[in-house]
Design a protein around this motif. Structure first.
Motif, PDB file in Angstrom:
ATOM      1  N   ARG A  11     -11.180   9.500  -6.592  1.00  0.00           N
ATOM      2  CA  ARG A  11     -10.159  10.040  -7.489  1.00  0.00           C
ATOM      3  C   ARG A  11     -10.070   9.266  -8.793  1.00  0.00           C
ATOM      4  NH1 ARG A  11      -4.856   9.210  -4.021  1.00  0.00           N
ATOM      5  NH2 ARG A  11      -6.236  10.146  -2.470  1.00  0.00           N
ATOM      6  N   VAL A  12      -9.445   9.908  -9.775  1.00  0.00           N
ATOM      7  CA  VAL A  12      -9.074   9.260 -11.028  1.00  0.00           C
ATOM      8  C   VAL A  12      -7.554   9.199 -11.060  1.00  0.00           C
ATOM      9  CG1 VAL A  12      -9.136   9.367 -13.548  1.00  0.00           C
ATOM     10  CG2 VAL A  12     -11.108  10.156 -12.207  1.00  0.00           C
ATOM     11  N   VAL A  13      -7.016   8.042 -11.385  1.00  0.00           N
ATOM     12  CA  VAL A  13      -5.567   7.863 -11.476  1.00  0.00           C
ATOM     13  C   VAL A  13      -5.215   7.565 -12.929  1.00  0.00           C
ATOM     14  CG1 VAL A  13      -3.571   6.519 -10.719  1.00  0.00           C
ATOM     15  CG2 VAL A  13      -5.435   7.007  -9.112  1.00  0.00           C
TER      16      VAL A  13
ATOM     17  N   SER B  53       0.822  -1.209   0.000  1.00  0.00           N
ATOM     18  CA  SER B  53       0.000   0.000   0.000  1.00  0.00           C
ATOM     19  C   SER B  53       0.854   1.255   0.000  1.00  0.00           C
ATOM     20  CB  SER B  53      -0.925   0.004   1.224  1.00  0.00           C
ATOM     21  OG  SER B  53      -0.160   0.015   2.419  1.00  0.00           O
ATOM     22  N   ARG B  54       2.171   1.085   0.253  1.00  0.00           N
ATOM     23  CA  ARG B  54       3.059   2.239   0.302  1.00  0.00           C
ATOM     24  C   ARG B  54       3.925   2.365  -0.946  1.00  0.00           C
ATOM     25  NH1 ARG B  54       1.130   5.846   2.292  1.00  0.00           N
ATOM     26  NH2 ARG B  54       3.153   6.887   2.404  1.00  0.00           N
ATOM     27  N   ASP B  55       3.770   1.463  -1.903  1.00  0.00           N
ATOM     28  CA  ASP B  55       4.532   1.637  -3.134  1.00  0.00           C
ATOM     29  C   ASP B  55       3.872   2.725  -3.976  1.00  0.00           C
ATOM     30  OD1 ASP B  55       2.348   0.470  -4.404  1.00  0.00           O
ATOM     31  OD2 ASP B  55       3.346  -1.445  -4.773  1.00  0.00           O
ATOM     32  N   LEU B  56       4.451   3.008  -5.138  1.00  0.00           N
ATOM     33  CA  LEU B  56       4.004   4.142  -5.944  1.00  0.00           C
ATOM     34  C   LEU B  56       2.526   4.034  -6.310  1.00  0.00           C
ATOM     35  CD1 LEU B  56       5.525   6.645  -7.089  1.00  0.00           C
ATOM     36  CD2 LEU B  56       5.592   5.449  -9.281  1.00  0.00           C
TER      37      LEU B  56
ATOM     38  N   PRO C 183      -2.886  17.719 -13.253  1.00  0.00           N
ATOM     39  CA  PRO C 183      -3.400  16.863 -12.173  1.00  0.00           C
ATOM     40  C   PRO C 183      -3.324  17.562 -10.825  1.00  0.00           C
ATOM     41  CG  PRO C 183      -1.205  16.168 -12.837  1.00  0.00           C
ATOM     42  CD  PRO C 183      -1.618  17.225 -13.813  1.00  0.00           C
ATOM     43  N   ASP C 184      -4.104  17.066  -9.883  1.00  0.00           N
ATOM     44  CA  ASP C 184      -4.073  17.609  -8.529  1.00  0.00           C
ATOM     45  C   ASP C 184      -2.843  17.136  -7.765  1.00  0.00           C
ATOM     46  OD1 ASP C 184      -6.656  19.015  -8.522  1.00  0.00           O
ATOM     47  OD2 ASP C 184      -7.493  17.003  -8.767  1.00  0.00           O
ATOM     48  N   HIS C 185      -2.328  15.977  -8.156  1.00  0.00           N
ATOM     49  CA  HIS C 185      -1.135  15.450  -7.491  1.00  0.00           C
ATOM     50  C   HIS C 185      -0.466  14.446  -8.423  1.00  0.00           C
ATOM     51  CE1 HIS C 185       1.268  15.074  -3.840  1.00  0.00           C
ATOM     52  NE2 HIS C 185       1.359  13.782  -4.085  1.00  0.00           N
ATOM     53  N   CYS C 186       0.843  14.250  -8.270  1.00  0.00           N
ATOM     54  CA  CYS C 186       1.586  13.286  -9.077  1.00  0.00           C
ATOM     55  C   CYS C 186       2.439  12.401  -8.181  1.00  0.00           C
ATOM     56  CB  CYS C 186       2.498  13.991 -10.085  1.00  0.00           C
ATOM     57  SG  CYS C 186       1.641  14.943 -11.343  1.00  0.00           S
TER      58      CYS C 186
ATOM     59  N   TYR D 169       2.099   8.523 -11.998  1.00  0.00           N
ATOM     60  CA  TYR D 169       0.662   8.426 -11.780  1.00  0.00           C
ATOM     61  C   TYR D 169       0.124   9.822 -11.491  1.00  0.00           C
ATOM     62  CZ  TYR D 169       1.391   3.396 -11.404  1.00  0.00           C
ATOM     63  OH  TYR D 169       1.726   2.086 -11.666  1.00  0.00           O
ATOM     64  N   ASP D 170      -0.713  10.327 -12.404  1.00  0.00           N
ATOM     65  CA  ASP D 170      -1.361  11.619 -12.215  1.00  0.00           C
ATOM     66  C   ASP D 170      -2.697  11.389 -11.513  1.00  0.00           C
ATOM     67  OD1 ASP D 170       0.736  12.757 -13.576  1.00  0.00           O
ATOM     68  OD2 ASP D 170      -0.364  13.030 -15.457  1.00  0.00           O
ATOM     69  N   VAL D 171      -2.924  12.109 -10.441  1.00  0.00           N
ATOM     70  CA  VAL D 171      -4.138  11.939  -9.648  1.00  0.00           C
ATOM     71  C   VAL D 171      -5.035  13.162  -9.803  1.00  0.00           C
ATOM     72  CG1 VAL D 171      -5.081  11.652  -7.325  1.00  0.00           C
ATOM     73  CG2 VAL D 171      -2.986  10.443  -7.985  1.00  0.00           C
ATOM     74  N   TYR D 172      -6.289  12.908 -10.169  1.00  0.00           N
ATOM     75  CA  TYR D 172      -7.300  13.956 -10.295  1.00  0.00           C
ATOM     76  C   TYR D 172      -8.403  13.647  -9.294  1.00  0.00           C
ATOM     77  CZ  TYR D 172      -5.034  14.668 -14.847  1.00  0.00           C
ATOM     78  OH  TYR D 172      -4.121  14.884 -15.848  1.00  0.00           O
ATOM     79  N   PHE D 173      -8.645  14.546  -8.388  1.00  0.00           N
ATOM     80  CA  PHE D 173      -9.677  14.301  -7.395  1.00  0.00           C
ATOM     81  C   PHE D 173     -11.060  14.388  -8.033  1.00  0.00           C
ATOM     82  CE2 PHE D 173      -6.263  16.063  -4.532  1.00  0.00           C
ATOM     83  CZ  PHE D 173      -5.872  14.812  -4.085  1.00  0.00           C
ATOM     84  N   SER D 174     -11.954  13.577  -7.528  1.00  0.00           N
ATOM     85  CA  SER D 174     -13.292  13.478  -8.096  1.00  0.00           C
ATOM     86  C   SER D 174     -14.042  14.798  -8.000  1.00  0.00           C
ATOM     87  CB  SER D 174     -14.074  12.385  -7.367  1.00  0.00           C
ATOM     88  OG  SER D 174     -15.423  12.404  -7.737  1.00  0.00           O
TER      89      SER D 174
END
Length: 244
Positions: A209-211, A77-80, A225-228, A236-241
């Motif tokens: 979120r969308v990854v 759960s702590r990997d990328l 994205p909101d976070h990478c 992995y680009d993260v876009y919050f819902s």
């Protein structure tokens, strides 16, 4: 079933697989080849207990076994990817499944997985691979849908994460040598052309979120994205819902 963009034929590699190959060719509406000397282009190879794809126009390539994607490897759960999915996610829609390597990864992480793929041949191979999963509990946690992602996402159960791994022409050109799976996917389906609209639909329906999985140096899907979460070769680009 939907027709696929790339025509293919079916060939029984072993004598014990002849009847099975004939049935598969009939079910998929494909040509059944009976002689190895006549093989060309994309071929679905039917072995006694496995299925494989091979591009016979490239003689040096080897057979690609889709069920090899279910091989177990250590996940955390702590990997990328684990961090990109979020600590509290339990359900995932893999909206661009391809040969299912990410879908099976989600399954190993204990997620309930909804697999979406629009190409009939690939859906057939995914279902065959899932049937080989030994753990019945895992088999019950993964479902495959043959559909265009934008059309089916609103009709699927609402999930914590919607995962996208679009294939782009420009990325393929910059890649020194795409992996065998990527080469075959490009041959069958071609590059993605509607990823921006898919991202928008996904953001409207994901609970958390969308990854989006991208090569490390590639551009984002037109929206920052909101976070990478960035690794050595992928990002992995993260876009919050939009619903959260």
């Amino acid at each position: 079933m939907r027709s696929i963009e790339k025509q293919f034929s079916v060939f029984a590699v072993s004598r014990n697989a002849v009847d099975r190959a004939a049935k598969i060719a009939h079910d998929l509406g494909a040509k059944l080849e009976t002689s190895e000397s006549g093989l060309a282009g994309l071929v679905l190879e039917v072995w006694e207990a496995r299925l494989a794809l091979r591009d016979y126009d490239r003689p040096r390539t080897r057979s690609f076994f889709v069920d090899s994607q279910i091989q177990r490897r250590v996940v955390s759960s702590r990997d990328l990817l684990g961090r990109a999915l979020g600590q509290h996610s339990t359900t995932v829609i893999d909206a661009t499944a391809g040969f299912g390597s990410d879908s099976f990864d989600f399954l190993r992480r204990g997620k309930r997985v909804f697999v979406v793929e629009r190409i009939s041949l690939i859906v057939f191979l995914l279902k065959d691979a899932i049937a080989k999963i030994e753990d019945s509990g895992e088999r019950e946690r993964i479902s495959v849908f043959e559909a265009v992602a934008q059309d089916i996402i609103p009709n699927l159960p609402s999930c914590d994460v919607i995962f996208l791994d679009p294939m782009f022409e420009d990325v393929e050109k910059r890649s020194a040598k795409p992996r065998k799976a990527q080469q075959l996917l490009r041959l069958i389906a071609g590059p993605s052309s509607d990823s921006n609209s898919l991202l928008e639909v996904a953001r409207q329906h994901a609970k958390q979120r969308v990854v989006v999985k991208r090569p490390r140096l590639s551009s984002s899907l037109g929206v920052e994205p909101d976070h990478c979460f960035t690794g050595k070769s992928i990002r992995y680009d993260v876009y919050f819902s939009r619903t959260s």
